[in-house]
Scaffold this motif. Structure first.
Motif, PDB file in Angstrom:
ATOM      1  N   VAL A 164       0.826  -1.203   0.000  1.00 25.42           N
ATOM      2  CA  VAL A 164       0.000   0.000   0.000  1.00 25.42           C
ATOM      3  C   VAL A 164       0.866   1.262   0.000  1.00 25.42           C
ATOM      4  N   ASN A 165       0.205   2.387  -0.238  1.00 23.03           N
ATOM      5  CA  ASN A 165       0.841   3.699  -0.130  1.00 23.03           C
ATOM      6  C   ASN A 165       1.036   3.978   1.360  1.00 23.03           C
ATOM      7  N   LYS A 166       2.265   3.830   1.839  1.00 24.09           N
ATOM      8  CA  LYS A 166       2.519   3.904   3.289  1.00 24.09           C
ATOM      9  C   LYS A 166       2.224   5.291   3.854  1.00 24.09           C
ATOM     10  N   LYS A 168      -0.080   7.425   2.922  1.00 24.23           N
ATOM     11  CA  LYS A 168      -1.530   7.544   3.114  1.00 24.23           C
ATOM     12  C   LYS A 168      -1.996   6.675   4.268  1.00 24.23           C
ATOM     13  N   SER A 169      -1.461   5.478   4.344  1.00 21.65           N
ATOM     14  CA  SER A 169      -1.823   4.568   5.418  1.00 21.65           C
ATOM     15  C   SER A 169      -1.503   5.181   6.779  1.00 21.65           C
ATOM     16  N   ASP A 254      -6.398   3.960  -2.495  1.00 27.54           N
ATOM     17  CA  ASP A 254      -6.682   4.583  -1.202  1.00 27.54           C
ATOM     18  C   ASP A 254      -7.460   3.637  -0.286  1.00 27.54           C
ATOM     19  N   ALA A 257      -5.068   1.227   1.211  1.00 22.94           N
ATOM     20  CA  ALA A 257      -4.268   1.890   2.250  1.00 22.94           C
ATOM     21  C   ALA A 257      -5.083   2.019   3.534  1.00 22.94           C
ATOM     22  N   SER A 260      -5.428  -1.305   5.288  1.00 24.76           N
ATOM     23  CA  SER A 260      -4.171  -1.782   5.878  1.00 24.76           C
ATOM     24  C   SER A 260      -3.968  -1.331   7.322  1.00 24.76           C
TER      25      SER A 260
END
Length: 332
Positions: A164-166, A168-169, A254, A257, A260
């Protein structure tokens, strides 16, 4: 199974009987014959084919594992099925020289990060690709007959994990940090499926069945559910976090993310099942007797996604028993 076999005996070319038999066999883990029959999904006699896309028109031959070269894999079904068959990609890579994958454009940002391989090219499935760019092709749904012929082949497969997009997470997690909660649980309770309408629940039935005050519940449900969440807050004082800035239908990157940050996920049989499984998050999936073929018949664990636990409704009219079992599992 007996009825389908009798129908085929009476009318050997009856495509619907062959295809129905494939689903029955796959649910029973009779993979070799099941995958061969699954090819009947393309039969013109089937009025409502499982495929939601068009079959690729090409003069190039179909790929099989004895052929190297440049291979075009093309998605043919819905996004949940695309997620499912994408789990096979790690087992394909050592059998080809180059892989071109046609998928739902919503998956491309996530897959670029997750696959991150110079020998893989991703393109939207509605885009045209010239035949000069590939040597062989294969539909997603035809991969398992080569790569998952037995139950043992699932256990010996290469693992695939969604990345995932870390940033954003991390931002999602920061916005809900509170000492009040000891666990974050993502939830999804309905589907737009017209085939199995009984798998959806009302939010009130769903959340009241699993609620615990020490759990922070995060909405992973796509669609406009603002009013449902507001009613739960007004009627029962239960707060469900809804990140309205995330378009949970269009922006899969998104959504993944957001998923997650969850310690666990509770969902019905929809796209969240695949996201939870792809992320390797411990999850509880509510299943009706008429569940999808890849979720089997009586299993309590997924063969495709090891982190998923199945909670089956059986013949009860209510979800109370299943929800109560999940509540016991997710409690702090």
């Amino acid at each position: 199974e007996l009825s389908c076999r009798k129908a085929i005996e009476l009318k050997p070319n009856l495509g619907q009987a062959h295809f129905n038999l494939s689903i029955i066999l796959l649910k029973q883990k009779k993979f070799e014959e099941g995958w061969n029959k699954y090819d009947f999904r393309w039969n013109e006699e089937i009025p409502e084919r499982i495929s939601t896309g068009k079959r690729l028109i090409t003069t190039k031959p179909e790929w099989s594992p004895d052929k190297k070269g440049r291979v075009l894999l093309w998605a043919e079904q819905g996004i949940g099925d695309e997620f499912l068959f994408l789990t096979l990609i790690p087992d394909v890579l050592d059998k080809v020289n180059k892989l071109i994958i046609k998928v739902d454009k919503r998956l491309i940002p996530l897959l670029k990060r997750s696959l991150n391989n110079k020998d893989i090219k991703l393109i939207a499935k509605e885009k045209y690709i010239n035949e000069s760019q590939y040597d062989f092709h294969l539909a997603f749904g035809s991969l398992p007959k080569y790569l998952r012929p037995t139950l043992e082949s699932f256990k010996n497969s290469n693992n695939s994990t969604l990345l995932v997009n870390k940033e954003k997470s991390d931002n999602f997690r920061k916005s809900i940090m509170s000492s009040k909660y000891k666990k974050i649980v993502g939830i999804s309770w309905k589907s737009n499926s017209k085939i199995n309408t009984k798998k959806s629940l009302s939010l009130s039935e769903f959340i009241l069945g699993i609620y615990s005050p020490e759990i922070c519940f995060i909405c992973l449900q796509y669609g406009d559910v603002k009013e449902e969440i507001k009613n739960i807050k007004n009627n029962y004082g239960i707060n469900i976090y809804e990140f309205e800035e995330v378009d949970k239908y269009e922006n899969i990157d998104d959504l993944t993310a957001l998923a997650s940050i969850c310690d666990e996920i509770v969902s019905i049989e929809n796209m969240i099942l695949s996201i939870a499984g792809g992320l390797g998050i411990k999850s509880y999936i509510l299943l009706t007797p008429n569940c999808l073929w890849y979720n089997g018949h009586k299993e309590l664990k997924s063969n495709w996604y090891p982190s998923l636990n199945f909670v089956r409704k059986g013949n009860e009219t209510s979800w109370n028993k299943a929800l109560s079992a999940i509540k016991e599992q997710i409690k702090v």
